[in-house]
Design an enzyme around this catalytic site. Structure first.
Site, PDB file in Angstrom:
ATOM      1  N   ASP A   1      26.875  66.798  20.631  1.00  0.00           N
ATOM      2  CA  ASP A   1      27.392  65.964  19.546  1.00  0.00           C
ATOM      3  C   ASP A   1      26.676  66.242  18.232  1.00  0.00           C
ATOM      4  OD1 ASP A   1      29.216  64.490  21.139  1.00  0.00           O
ATOM      5  OD2 ASP A   1      27.578  63.270  21.884  1.00  0.00           O
TER       6      ASP A   1
ATOM      7  N   HIS B   1      37.896  53.722  19.004  1.00  0.00           N
ATOM      8  CA  HIS B   1      37.696  53.142  20.334  1.00  0.00           C
ATOM      9  C   HIS B   1      37.407  51.661  20.175  1.00  0.00           C
ATOM     10  CE1 HIS B   1      33.257  53.104  19.770  1.00  0.00           C
ATOM     11  NE2 HIS B   1      33.480  54.230  19.128  1.00  0.00           N
TER      12      HIS B   1
ATOM     13  N   ASP C   1      37.602  60.924  13.738  1.00  0.00           N
ATOM     14  CA  ASP C   1      36.580  60.458  12.784  1.00  0.00           C
ATOM     15  C   ASP C   1      37.081  60.423  11.349  1.00  0.00           C
ATOM     16  OD1 ASP C   1      34.842  60.351  14.919  1.00  0.00           O
ATOM     17  OD2 ASP C   1      33.982  62.308  14.521  1.00  0.00           O
TER      18      ASP C   1
ATOM     19  N   TRP D   1      38.838  73.118  20.147  1.00  0.00           N
ATOM     20  CA  TRP D   1      38.549  72.514  18.848  1.00  0.00           C
ATOM     21  C   TRP D   1      38.694  73.561  17.748  1.00  0.00           C
ATOM     22  CZ3 TRP D   1      35.889  67.525  17.925  1.00  0.00           C
ATOM     23  CH2 TRP D   1      35.934  66.694  19.058  1.00  0.00           C
TER      24      TRP D   1
END
Length: 593
Positions: A531, A360, A312, A218
């Protein structure tokens, strides 16, 4: 009641090869300046073999006093075995004796800390495992020792050095894939294993069972491009460091998450980014341009570089325009232009494969979100100089928990004449799992003008939902809600819950071309990375506190005012969350061996 505009289903921030394991317990002495410290270590040595060659993976765990530097030595039992190219250590060989010394960033090992190193090697006849290891000159024996005299810094070789130095690159049986783009970059290619994630996984009980799994890297801030200067111990690796390590591993592909849009994460707080809503120029010049320059280095031309583009982001411009920050990003074009610029610059590199994040099924699976999301993706894919040819495919379920398959009912199932779509869980969605959604959304994207050969990825890193609570297909049939709740694989309280979900498990291991239209199942969210924090934790990384990560939070309109289902005591997003990692392993489906 139709929840299609309030189910954002947010996600945050990322095949086991056969291996044989030899665990040798032992101890590490220390340099002469620390000769009276008690030391000890465990060493795990595994290999992945092919005819004439192998990859050696070594994990060193310090069980004694803290170390500031280390030297590992072992002897190959077969005189033909050769270390050819290594990573995460300085490797050398004299005769059959192999020596590895720490690099600047992994020399310090506190008590209980581990580091993972490795190499590619060659063999003929056979490839037996070493049976003895020393750390800083002392034979590993599983205990601790207080040495009275320091070991020699350079013991004499046990056999004469070879007359011909070993080759500088490993001799794979087939050349590594790369070069001009292929239809599916995952086919026939070995994935890059991030040594930083592998070390954390190996430090957990049983973590070695999955630590050789490819996961994504990331790039979530500008500083992550360069990483930490090598003069600073234990600093994180940068983009070039990972690419060099991928070459050293003889990997066929490496995966990066491009994740630093201006005004990032507009409908949540856990992964707010460093760039303000009006900093698109800085995003281009200080973030995308340097990444493109590094990935475009001819040195990496034979490596398939896979970029997951800005999770996102674009779906928020369809479902969450009631949030002021999302409305701002829609109005100023920051997300559309930013994604378009990234696609254009990165897509110009011949061996780069761009996959756009596509949310999703629990986010855009409703008819009012499905088509508009595809249209928004097309808008971004043709902005700032980009074309659909810069898009190799899309990825769903990134860093989320939606079940891959739902074997116990389909969207067409009825219970006493009532469709499962009318259940509170499905809530009129047109899909009940990620696989059917991804395949259908792929066709919608093609219908909107994307190339007909685009492929889909599905992040299966945390959607296994195994363990004792996995449904078997039995249960009540009196009402549609009771029927669905007893049989649904996804055990979240609500499909809109996205943060550190209790009860989740590892999903399908990464594999290429598992289903029609699916390029691969991948682990983009590295298991064990949080998260978001379950309470406010001040930090310098721009990571905020989102109540959806608080296990006591009773929810909002986006999750039906339900409990968040989050695990307690979580660190900030991206930080290692040991309790979650262990739960993911315990609830893995398919189960771990």
């Amino acid at each position: 009641m139709n929840l299609r505009n309030r189910l954002s289903g947010r996600r945050k921030a990322v095949a086991l090869a056969g291996a044989s394991a030899l665990v040798a317990a032992g101890l590490a002495t220390i340099p002469a300046t620390m000769a009276h410290a008690a030391t000890g270590c465990d060493v795990t040595y595994t290999t992945n073999d092919w005819q004439g060659g192998f990859t050696g993976n070594v994990t060193i765990k310090n069980v004694g006093d803290p170390l500031t530097a280390w030297t590992l030595r072992f002897t190959f039992p077969n005189g033909s075995q050769q270390v050819q190219q290594g990573w995460s250590a300085n490797w050398s060989q004299s005769g059959s004796q192999v020596t590895a010394t720490n690099l600047s960033w992994n020399g310090s090992l506190g008590t209980g800390a581990s580091t993972s190193i490795g190499f590619n090697g060659a063999w003929s006849g056979s490839n037996p495992k070493p049976t003895s290891f020393t750390l800083n000159g002392v034979v590993c024996n599983g205990g601790t020792t207080n040495p009275t005299t320091p070991p020699p810094t350079t013991p004499p070789p046990t056999t004469p050095p070879p007359t011909t130095p070993p080759p500088t690159t490993p001799p794979p049986t087939t050349p590594p894939p790369g070069g001009p783009r292929v239809d599916n970059p995952y086919v026939g290619a070995q994935g890059y294993v991030n040594p930083e994630w592998r070390a954390k996984a190996n430090a957990e009980p049983g973590g070695s069972r999955i630590s050789s799994t490819p996961t994504a890297v990331w790039i979530d801030r500008i500083a992550a491009i360069e990483g930490t200067d090598n003069s600073q111990s234990n600093g994180p690796m940068g983009v070039r460091d990972h690419l060099d390590a991928a070459l050293a591993q003889n990997a066929g592909y490496i995966q990066f998450v491009i994740y630093n849009l201006p005004g990032r994460d507009c409908s949540a707080l856990a992964s707010n980014g460093e760039l303000g809503v009006d900093e698109l120029p800085r995003y281009k010049s200080a973030y995308i341009d340097p990444i493109a320059a590094i990935q475009g280095d001819p040195k990496y031309r034979n490596l398939r570089i896979i970029n997951i583009i800005e999770i996102d982001s674009l779906p928020n411009l369809v479902t969450n325009l009631n949030v002021a920050k999302c409305q701002t990003m829609n109005n100023n074009g920051g997300y559309v232009k930013g994604v378009g610029y990234a696609l254009h610059k990165l897509g110009a590199v011949p061996n780069v494969y761009n996959y756009i994040d596509a949310a999703h099924h629990g986010w855009i699976g409703w008819d009012t979100n499905f088509g508009p999301s595809a249209a928004k993706f097309k808008e971004a894919a043709t902005a700032e100089g980009a074309t659909v040819n810069d898009v190799h495919g899309f990825i769903t379920n990134t860093a989320n928990y939606s079940a891959l398959r739902n074997p116990h009912y389909t969207i067409n199932t009825q219970v006493n004449g009532t469709s499962v779509r009318q259940s509170k869980w499905v809530d009129w969605n047109f899909y009940v799992d990620e696989l059917t959604f991804a395949q259908a959304f792929r066709q919608e994207l093609v219908n909107r003008g994307f190339n007909s050969n685009i492929g889909m990825l599905i992040d299966t890193s945390r959607n296994g939902w195994g363990g004792p609570n996995r449904p078997t297909g039995a249960g009540p049939t009196d009402t549609v809600d009771n029927f669905v709740n007893a049989r649904r694989i996804d055990r979240r309280i609500h499909a809109g819950n996205w943060c550190n979900q209790s009860g989740a498990g590892l999903g399908e291991r990464p594999v290429a071309a598992p289903e029609p239209g699916i390029d691969a199942y991948v682990w983009v969210k590295p298991p064990g990375e949080s998260d978001g924090s379950s309470s406010l934790i001040p930090n310098n990384d721009g990571k905020g506190f989102d109540r959806m990560c608080d296990p006591t939070y009773t929810g909002n309109e986006r999750n039906g005012n339900n409990l968040s289902g989050a695990l307690p005591n979580a660190p900030i997003s991206g930080a290692w969350f040991s309790a979650q990692f262990r739960e993911l392993m315990a609830n893995a489906y398919p189960p771990l061996n």
